[in-house]
Design a protein around this motif. Structure first.
Motif, short mmCIF file in Angstrom:
data_model
loop_
_atom_site.label_atom_id
_atom_site.label_comp_id
_atom_site.label_asym_id
_atom_site.label_seq_id
_atom_site.Cartn_x
_atom_site.Cartn_y
_atom_site.Cartn_z
N SER A 190 -4.88 9.31 10.86
CA SER A 190 -6.12 8.49 10.77
C SER A 190 -6.11 7.99 9.02
O SER A 190 -6.49 7.07 8.56
CB SER A 190 -7.27 9.06 11.17
N GLY A 191 -5.97 9.30 8.25
CA GLY A 191 -6.09 8.95 6.90
C GLY A 191 -5.01 8.08 6.46
O GLY A 191 -5.13 7.22 5.52
N LEU A 192 -3.69 8.19 7.01
CA LEU A 192 -2.68 7.52 6.57
C LEU A 192 -2.56 5.99 7.13
O LEU A 192 -2.34 5.19 6.30
CB LEU A 192 -1.42 7.85 7.02
N THR A 197 0.73 -1.28 0.12
CA THR A 197 -0.06 0.10 0.11
C THR A 197 0.95 1.34 0.06
O THR A 197 0.38 2.34 0.48
CB THR A 197 -1.02 0.02 1.21
N LYS A 198 2.05 1.08 -0.50
CA LYS A 198 3.03 2.24 -0.40
C LYS A 198 2.53 3.41 -1.40
O LYS A 198 2.48 4.55 -0.82
CB LYS A 198 4.31 1.81 -0.74
N ALA A 199 1.88 2.95 -2.50
CA ALA A 199 1.24 4.16 -3.49
C ALA A 199 0.17 4.69 -2.88
O ALA A 199 0.22 6.02 -2.80
CB ALA A 199 1.01 3.29 -4.68
N GLU A 200 -0.45 4.17 -2.22
CA GLU A 200 -1.91 4.47 -1.48
C GLU A 200 -1.24 5.67 -0.33
O GLU A 200 -2.04 6.55 -0.13
CB GLU A 200 -2.69 3.72 -0.93
N VAL A 201 -0.33 5.30 0.39
CA VAL A 201 0.08 6.10 1.47
C VAL A 201 0.58 7.45 1.03
O VAL A 201 0.43 8.61 1.43
CB VAL A 201 1.06 5.45 2.28
#
Length: 270
Positions: free
Chosen positions: A72-74, A50-54
């Motif tokens: 929270s979002g991260l 999930t690196k790209a999403e973070v």
């Protein structure tokens, strides 16, 4: 995880200490590097998917004018209760920093700075930053990173393949606990310490879970809080949860919630 796979990972990691740390640390201090690097690589593997999403969430918050990133979002983006906002993974550090020792150390520390506060606390407990500087000054940091990111070892929960196309089975949380505890046992033997001071054999844990939970079959409360005041690497807690949630076990956990809590005074297993 089967015993053969477990022993293979332990042997590979054990060999890293002899191959890379000889003459840099005395044998009794190998654990000061190896144990935190195992934990770090495990976290790194969990977050890779999930690196790209973070990073996308980081950009979103920055573009929105957030003065501080919102955890929270991260966490939602990473899929875990921790995250890393740096542009690096351990594999990327190796591939982009191999020709410059100063750049390698700087990139590694930038990577550590990107972790959420709960992981930074673990890093601090291990005193990892000091060891990174020492390894960099002795020109073994890159070799250590190359070993821990080698395709021959899989510390991810997802199956992978090595460079020869052979399957490397994923490592469950329980399997990770086995690896960590077995290495602690081996390091303790090297230092003539008692292994039992640091972890409890799984057979004993199984017995304890039966003694605790069997008398209350059919009486499970809607919310269960499981607490271990000397949790070590968390084996008792995870085994308790696994026992309660076992689909073939005596407990029919439906809508109940299980929360795990632990305390640990020893920095190494914290």
């Amino acid at each position: 995880m089967d015993t053969a796979a477990h022993n293979k990972i332990v042997s590979f990691i054990w060999s890293i200490a002899d191959d890379c740390l000889r003459d840099v640390y005395v044998r009794g201090k190998y654990r000061d590097v190896i144990l935190p690097m195992i934990v770090l690589r495990r976290l790194d593997c969990l977050l890779e998917g999930t690196k790209a999403e973070v990073l996308e969430e980081v950009k979103f918050q920055q573009d929105a004018g957030f003065t501080e990133l919102t955890p929270s979002g991260l966490c939602d983006a990473s899929g875990y209760v921790f995250y890393n906002t740096s542009p690096f993974t351990l594999t990327k550090i190796v591939s982009t920093s191999s020709n410059n020792r100063q750049q390698l150390e700087a990139n590694f520390k930038l990577y550590l700075d990107g972790f959420s506060d709960n992981v930074k606390e673990i890093i601090k407990k291990f005193d990892l930053r000091r060891h990174i500087s020492n390894m960099a000054s002795k020109n073994v940091l890159l070799e250590i990173l190359e070993k821990f990111t080698d395709q021959a070892i899989n510390l991810s929960p997802i199956d992978s393949q090595d460079s020869d196309g052979r399957k490397q089975s994923g490592l469950s949380n329980l399997g990770m606990g086995y690896v960590f505890e077995e290495l602690i046992r081996k390091f303790n033997e090297e230092n003539n310490e008692e292994a039992g001071e640091h972890f409890t054999p799984r057979e004993v844990i199984h017995l304890m879970t039966h003694l605790i939970f069997d008398p209350i079959q059919g009486q499970l409360p809607p919310t269960m809080l499981v607490y271990d005041p000397a949790c070590g690497s968390g084996g008792m807690l995870t085994e308790a949860q696994n026992y309660l949630e076992d689909p073939d076990g005596p407990f029919k956990v439906g809508n109940q919630s299980i929360y795990l809590y632990g305390k640990e005074i020893n920095d190494e297993t914290y």
